[in-house]
Motif scaffolding. Structure first.
Motif, PDB file in Angstrom:
ATOM      1  N   HIS A   1       1.519   3.032  12.403  1.00 19.64           N
ATOM      2  CA  HIS A   1       0.475   3.827  13.052  1.00 19.64           C
ATOM      3  C   HIS A   1      -0.871   3.546  12.383  1.00 19.64           C
ATOM      4  CE1 HIS A   1      -1.401   7.413  14.860  1.00 19.64           C
ATOM      5  NE2 HIS A   1      -1.932   7.614  13.673  1.00 19.64           N
TER       6      HIS A   1
ATOM      7  N   ASN B   1       9.017   1.473  10.205  1.00 19.73           N
ATOM      8  CA  ASN B   1       8.120   2.293   9.373  1.00 19.73           C
ATOM      9  C   ASN B   1       6.966   2.827  10.225  1.00 19.73           C
ATOM     10  OD1 ASN B   1       6.420   3.414   7.467  1.00 19.73           O
ATOM     11  ND2 ASN B   1       6.693   1.767   5.983  1.00 19.73           N
TER      12      ASN B   1
ATOM     13  N   ARG C   1      -0.270  12.546   0.659  1.00 10.75           N
ATOM     14  CA  ARG C   1      -0.285  11.884   1.984  1.00 10.75           C
ATOM     15  C   ARG C   1      -1.021  12.705   3.035  1.00 10.75           C
ATOM     16  NH1 ARG C   1       5.736   9.208   1.799  1.00 10.75           N
ATOM     17  NH2 ARG C   1       5.236   7.911   0.013  1.00 10.75           N
ATOM     18  N   GLY C   2      -1.481  12.000   4.061  1.00 14.68           N
ATOM     19  CA  GLY C   2      -2.130  12.672   5.191  1.00 14.68           C
ATOM     20  C   GLY C   2      -3.555  13.118   4.903  1.00 14.68           C
ATOM     21  N   GLN C   3      -4.144  12.610   3.821  1.00 14.82           N
ATOM     22  CA  GLN C   3      -5.527  12.980   3.479  1.00 14.82           C
ATOM     23  C   GLN C   3      -6.467  11.782   3.572  1.00 14.82           C
ATOM     24  OE1 GLN C   3      -5.609  14.899  -0.419  1.00 14.82           O
ATOM     25  NE2 GLN C   3      -3.559  15.684  -0.077  1.00 14.82           N
ATOM     26  N   GLY C   4      -5.977  10.694   4.152  1.00 16.73           N
ATOM     27  CA  GLY C   4      -6.846   9.527   4.333  1.00 16.73           C
ATOM     28  C   GLY C   4      -6.882   8.569   3.163  1.00 16.73           C
TER      29      GLY C   4
ATOM     30  N   TYR D   1      -1.762   0.913  10.551  1.00 16.52           N
ATOM     31  CA  TYR D   1      -2.226  -0.466  10.734  1.00 16.52           C
ATOM     32  C   TYR D   1      -2.756  -0.696  12.161  1.00 16.52           C
ATOM     33  CZ  TYR D   1       0.583  -1.062   6.480  1.00 16.52           C
ATOM     34  OH  TYR D   1       1.114  -0.923   5.230  1.00 16.52           O
TER      35      TYR D   1
ATOM     36  N   VAL E   1       0.867  -1.189   0.000  1.00 18.05           N
ATOM     37  CA  VAL E   1       0.000   0.000   0.000  1.00 18.05           C
ATOM     38  C   VAL E   1       0.894   1.226   0.000  1.00 18.05           C
ATOM     39  CG1 VAL E   1      -0.287  -0.113   2.526  1.00 18.05           C
ATOM     40  CG2 VAL E   1      -1.887   1.242   1.172  1.00 18.05           C
TER      41      VAL E   1
ATOM     42  N   GLN F   1      -4.046   1.545  14.109  1.00 16.95           N
ATOM     43  CA  GLN F   1      -5.340   2.242  14.190  1.00 16.95           C
ATOM     44  C   GLN F   1      -6.467   1.397  13.610  1.00 16.95           C
ATOM     45  OE1 GLN F   1      -5.453   5.843  12.031  1.00 16.95           O
ATOM     46  NE2 GLN F   1      -5.491   7.102  13.856  1.00 16.95           N
TER      47      GLN F   1
ATOM     48  N   SER G   1       4.965   5.520  10.169  1.00 18.32           N
ATOM     49  CA  SER G   1       3.680   5.998   9.640  1.00 18.32           C
ATOM     50  C   SER G   1       2.791   4.823   9.244  1.00 18.32           C
ATOM     51  CB  SER G   1       3.879   6.964   8.478  1.00 18.32           C
ATOM     52  OG  SER G   1       4.771   6.453   7.543  1.00 18.32           O
TER      53      SER G   1
ATOM     54  N   THR H   1       0.916   5.739  -1.005  1.00 15.16           N
ATOM     55  CA  THR H   1       0.294   6.979  -1.479  1.00 15.16           C
ATOM     56  C   THR H   1       1.409   7.880  -2.018  1.00 15.16           C
ATOM     57  OG1 THR H   1      -1.355   6.796   0.273  1.00 15.16           O
ATOM     58  CG2 THR H   1      -1.104   8.961  -0.717  1.00 15.16           C
TER      59      THR H   1
ATOM     60  N   ALA I   1      -4.605   6.222   2.147  1.00 18.08           N
ATOM     61  CA  ALA I   1      -4.229   4.853   2.505  1.00 18.08           C
ATOM     62  C   ALA I   1      -5.301   4.202   3.380  1.00 18.08           C
ATOM     63  CB  ALA I   1      -2.883   4.844   3.225  1.00 18.08           C
ATOM     64  N   ARG I   2      -5.875   4.974   4.253  1.00 21.32           N
ATOM     65  CA  ARG I   2      -6.920   4.439   5.132  1.00 21.32           C
ATOM     66  C   ARG I   2      -8.120   3.947   4.300  1.00 21.32           C
ATOM     67  NH1 ARG I   2      -8.341   4.795  10.429  1.00 21.32           N
ATOM     68  NH2 ARG I   2     -10.585   4.628  10.706  1.00 21.32           N
TER      69      ARG I   2
HETATM   70  C1  LIG Z   1       2.107   4.798   5.056  1.00 24.15           C
HETATM   71  C2  LIG Z   1       1.348   5.524   3.955  1.00 24.15           C
HETATM   72  C3  LIG Z   1       0.796   4.473   2.978  1.00 24.15           C
HETATM   73  C4  LIG Z   1       0.202   6.329   4.577  1.00 24.15           C
HETATM   74  O1  LIG Z   1      -0.509   6.913   3.493  1.00 24.15           O
HETATM   75  P1  LIG Z   1      -1.485   8.174   3.705  1.00 24.15           P
HETATM   76  O2  LIG Z   1      -2.391   8.187   2.532  1.00 24.15           O
HETATM   77  O3  LIG Z   1      -0.695   9.374   3.996  1.00 24.15           O
HETATM   78  O4  LIG Z   1      -2.241   7.723   5.017  1.00 24.15           O
HETATM   79  P2  LIG Z   1      -3.584   8.364   5.563  1.00 24.15           P
HETATM   80  O5  LIG Z   1      -3.700   9.787   5.134  1.00 24.15           O
HETATM   81  O6  LIG Z   1      -4.701   7.447   5.221  1.00 24.15           O
HETATM   82  O7  LIG Z   1      -3.303   8.341   7.100  1.00 24.15           O
HETATM   83  C5  LIG Z   1      -3.600   7.236   7.889  1.00 24.15           C
HETATM   84  C6  LIG Z   1      -3.065   7.485   9.279  1.00 24.15           C
HETATM   85  O8  LIG Z   1      -1.645   7.444   9.238  1.00 24.15           O
HETATM   86  C7  LIG Z   1      -1.139   8.688   9.740  1.00 24.15           C
HETATM   87  N1  LIG Z   1       0.037   9.060   8.993  1.00 24.15           N
HETATM   88  C8  LIG Z   1       0.136   9.233   7.670  1.00 24.15           C
HETATM   89  N2  LIG Z   1       1.395   9.626   7.379  1.00 24.15           N
HETATM   90  C9  LIG Z   1       2.059   9.686   8.567  1.00 24.15           C
HETATM   91  C10 LIG Z   1       3.384  10.030   8.940  1.00 24.15           C
HETATM   92  N3  LIG Z   1       4.299  10.380   8.033  1.00 24.15           N
HETATM   93  N4  LIG Z   1       3.725   9.960  10.250  1.00 24.15           N
HETATM   94  C11 LIG Z   1       2.837   9.581  11.188  1.00 24.15           C
HETATM   95  N5  LIG Z   1       1.563   9.249  10.895  1.00 24.15           N
HETATM   96  C12 LIG Z   1       1.185   9.308   9.599  1.00 24.15           C
HETATM   97  C13 LIG Z   1      -2.217   9.687   9.504  1.00 24.15           C
HETATM   98  O9  LIG Z   1      -2.051  10.778  10.365  1.00 24.15           O
HETATM   99  C14 LIG Z   1      -3.428   8.865   9.813  1.00 24.15           C
HETATM  100  O10 LIG Z   1      -3.583   8.753  11.199  1.00 24.15           O
HETATM  101  P3  LIG Z   1      -4.598   9.713  11.970  1.00 24.15           P
HETATM  102  O11 LIG Z   1      -5.973   9.282  11.470  1.00 24.15           O
HETATM  103  O12 LIG Z   1      -4.328   9.377  13.393  1.00 24.15           O
HETATM  104  O13 LIG Z   1      -4.262  11.097  11.560  1.00 24.15           O
HETATM  105  C15 LIG Z   1       2.259   6.545   3.189  1.00 24.15           C
HETATM  106  O14 LIG Z   1       2.974   7.302   4.129  1.00 24.15           O
HETATM  107  C16 LIG Z   1       3.222   5.903   2.234  1.00 24.15           C
HETATM  108  O15 LIG Z   1       2.916   5.690   1.053  1.00 24.15           O
HETATM  109  N6  LIG Z   1       4.421   5.579   2.744  1.00 24.15           N
HETATM  110  C17 LIG Z   1       5.433   4.947   1.922  1.00 24.15           C
HETATM  111  C18 LIG Z   1       5.031   3.515   1.573  1.00 24.15           C
HETATM  112  C19 LIG Z   1       4.843   2.657   2.794  1.00 24.15           C
HETATM  113  O16 LIG Z   1       5.557   2.781   3.775  1.00 24.15           O
HETATM  114  N7  LIG Z   1       3.875   1.746   2.671  1.00 24.15           N
HETATM  115  C20 LIG Z   1       3.612   0.776   3.688  1.00 24.15           C
HETATM  116  C21 LIG Z   1       4.605  -0.311   3.597  1.00 24.15           C
HETATM  117  S1  LIG Z   1       4.167  -1.685   4.616  1.00 24.15           S
END
Ligand SMILES: CC(C)(COP(=O)(O)OP(=O)(O)OC[C@H]1O[C@@H](n2cnc3c(N)ncnc32)[C@H](O)[C@@H]1OP(=O)(O)O)[C@@H](O)C(=O)NCCC(=O)NCCS
Length: 193
Positions: free
Chosen positions: A157, A152, A120-123, A159, A113, A161, A154, A115, A125-126
């Motif tokens: 956090h 990792n 990022r941070g707009q929901g 997963y 997964v 949640q 972020s 983004t 991945a959720r």
């Molecule tokens: C991990 C990842 C997929 C999250 O994507 P995203 O679209 O930004 O996630 P969301 O906006 O749906 O946020 C989901 C939750 O994660 C939190 N989050 C997102 N980015 C974060 C960061 N950099 N640090 C801490 N928390 C983070 C959000 O705040 C949210 O939590 P909240 O509801 O308590 O605010 C994205 O950072 C990414 O693509 N990372 C690189 C690839 C990766 O690591 N994939 C997973 C490999 S197993």
């Protein structure tokens, strides 16, 4: 923003995002398999455009906004029983992942997964996680699984949640460009019936 089944024409986005999700391991492995003159990501896109295989676009959902891909998720059912066979048939860096996958036979496995940085941070991945879990539930899986690097923050956090819990770990075998040391963690979550 909408979550949709990925199209074959999304293959370039999928390859880029699969590599981010896989912490650079996919690109490293693709670079070893690419034809002379073929870039690693080009091979990844070729694989994502296939009808078969874990990374096939058929196993992917994308989040799209006005035609642009913002993020993607790849998920499918792991075999049950999960027969590992000879671990030495796999590249060494992949072996810990195979060992962990084999501990969740028949589960709906969230392989990747990611983004795009700007979205990022707009929901995104959720939403992708929730939709993928629903797809798994409808496919009859009672357990969802995934593997994440312990460092990792972020992703962990997100997963946690969503209710995923650590169930097993294996030390990461580092590869060029590997951003984390520590462990690969297998996390699972029951899917409602
Ligand atoms: C991990 C990842 C997929 C999250 O994507 P995203 O679209 O930004 O996630 P969301 O906006 O749906 O946020 C989901 C939750 O994660 C939190 N989050 C997102 N980015 C974060 C960061 N950099 N640090 C801490 N928390 C983070 C959000 O705040 C949210 O939590 P909240 O509801 O308590 O605010 C994205 O950072 C990414 O693509 N990372 C690189 C690839 C990766 O690591 N994939 C997973 C490999 S197993």
């Amino acid at each position: 923003m909408e979550i949709e089944q990925a199209l074959k024409s999304d293959a370039d986005d999928l390859a880029y995002l699969i590599d981010i999700a896989g912490e650079g391991m996919p690109q490293y492995l693709w670079s070893k398999l690419a034809d002379p003159g073929q870039g690693a990501l080009a091979l990844g896109a070729q694989r994502a455009a296939r009808e078969e295989g874990g990374f096939s676009y058929r196993n992917a959902l994308v989040c799209r906004d006005r035609g642009n891909v913002l993020g993607m998720i790849i998920a499918y059912r792991l075999p049950a029983p999960y027969v590992v066979g000879d671990l030495n048939d796999y590249p060494e860096i992949v072996q810990p992942l195979i060992q962990l996958e084999s501990k969740a036979p028949g589960s709906w496995y969230i392989n990747a997964v990611a983004t795009y940085e700007a979205a990022r941070g707009q929901g995104v991945a959720r939403m992708l996680m929730l939709e993928a879990q629903e797809k798994g539930r409808l496919a009859g899986c009672s357990l969802a699984s995934l593997i994440v690097a312990s460092g990792n923050k972020s992703a962990r956090h997100l997963y946690k949640q969503l209710g995923y819990e650590d169930v097993a770990s294996e030390p990461i075998i580092e590869y060029p460009g590997c951003p984390y040391g520590g462990d690969w963690l297998l996390m699972t979550k029951q899917l409602e019936g």
